[in-house]
Design a protein around this motif. Structure first.
Motif: not given
Length: 394
Positions: A332-338, A342-345, A390-392
């Motif tokens: 499962r790939v999740r890319v969103d803002r928080d 940017l958060r990538v899991v 990852a958080r950027m």
């Protein structure tokens, strides 16, 4: 594409040589005629007059060659200064104007010695700058001793001695210190340039690893699957071969873009992938037999550098799943803002790596890439699988 910093060096060598020649010409034009006239009219023996004139010409000629041959020029200048110190006092009209006869070392051409000391300090390798400084300080002592009883000075006694000592020692130390400052600055600039080149090499190595590892994983998966599928469904052979060929072409395109920065020409390179390319990446992995769920928010305003980093993190994580997870595993790939950016899991259910296995180059490259844009990366087992998060900052 990550940002690069260009460090500007000291300029072309010929420009520095031209400036040195210009300085030598200016000094010769301004101060040499004064010294030449003072010696010619100085009422000294013919032998000393010839020696002094040669010394004056030599010290000015040494300035012209100080940048190209600093040690040899310094040696010539030091010998010329010794001649000026050892020569008898000058008389004539200039002595009358000064109030008494004076030592030739007081001629303005002696200032050229500071230029020669600076050249050694700035351009010569160790330990010659220190040796030149010691030589200069010894010359200062000889000059003070030689001029101790100069009667033409407006100041007398210890005041004259203090002024003379301060001027000679201060000028010597200042010339040496300025040369050391320049040498240190050039070394620092060279170190910055070398560090920038090393960072660029590491960046290219990370990109190449991601491209090659991902592409080979997809090609191998299709080749292995094709070997089984084609025997039962020959009509699917063109589809499998086209996927393999397409993956190879895409890898070659990205590699050309990466290697283009190593060429001297200005040929344009293809743009680097970003978040908009993630759906195609996921689709390729699905075609290779990996079940992937993809979920992404509206990320149209993500900076290109962060987008490339996020793409590479997802690419490397899914490649590791395809290579190391159990058959039939999914991800499962999740890319969103928080609030933090940017958060990538990327999470899979294929089981953790073998016990005791050392982190591979891929995980290290992901962490370096994320940290380069100011983010952080965590990776480890979760449930029955493995998670990369990852958080950027944006």
């Amino acid at each position: 594409m990550t940002a690069t910093v260009t460090v500007t060096g000291p300029g072309p060598r010929w420009l520095g040589d031209a400036a040195q020649l210009a300085l030598a010409g200016l000094l010769a034009l301004v101060v040499l005629p004064v010294g030449w006239t003072a010696v010619v009219e100085g009422e000294v023996a013919t032998g000393w007059e010839a020696a002094l004139l040669v010394a004056l010409v030599a010290v000015h000629a040494a300035v012209a060659t100080a940048r190209q041959w600093p040690l040899a020029s310094y040696a010539v200048g030091a010998v010329a200064e010794l001649v000026l110190v050892a020569a008898p006092d000058l008389g004539g009209p200039t002595a009358t104007a000064a109030g008494s006869d004076y030592g030739p070392v007081l001629l303005p051409s002696s200032l050229c010695f500071f230029v020669l000391l600076y050249a050694v300090s700035a351009h010569a390798p160790r330990p010659w700058p220190t040796v030149a400084l010691v030589g200069g300080l010894v010359g200062c002592l000889l000059t003070v001793v030689r001029l101790w009883g100069f009667a033409g000075a407006a100041l007398e006694g210890w005041t004259w001695w203090a002024m003379l000592g301060t001027a000679t020692v201060g000028g010597t130390v200042a010339a040496w210190a300025l040369g050391q400052f320049r040498a240190t600055r050039l070394a620092w600039v060279a170190q910055l340039a070398e560090r920038g080149a090393a960072d660029e090499r590491r960046r290219i190595a990370r990109e190449m690893h991601d491209v090659v590892a991902h592409s080979l994983a997809v090609v191998v998966s299709h080749a292995e699957a094709g070997r089984l599928v084609v025997a039962q469904s020959p009509d699917r052979a063109p589809e499998i071969l086209e996927t393999i060929a397409g993956t190879g072409r895409e890898a070659l395109t990205e590699m050309r873009g990466l290697l283009g920065v190593l060429r001297d020409d200005e040929a344009p390179t293809d743009p680097q992938p970003g978040l908009a390319d993630l759906p195609a990446l996921v689709e390729r992995l699905r075609d290779a037999g990996l079940a992937v769920e993809y979920d992404a928010a509206d990320l149209a305003t993500v900076p290109p550098g962060v987008g490339l980093t996020a793409y590479r993190v997802v690419q490397e994580a899914l490649t590791n799943v395809a290579r190391h997870a159990r058959p039939g595993s999914g991800a499962r790939v999740r890319v969103d803002r928080d609030p933090d950016g940017l958060r990538v899991v990327v999470v899979d259910d294929g089981g953790p790596p073998a016990a005791g296995a050392a982190p591979g180059r891929g995980l290290t490259g992901m962490r370096e890439r994320v940290e380069a844009v100011g983010g952080s990366l965590e990776a480890g087992p979760v449930g029955t699988g493995w998670q990369v998060s990852a958080r950027m900052p944006l």
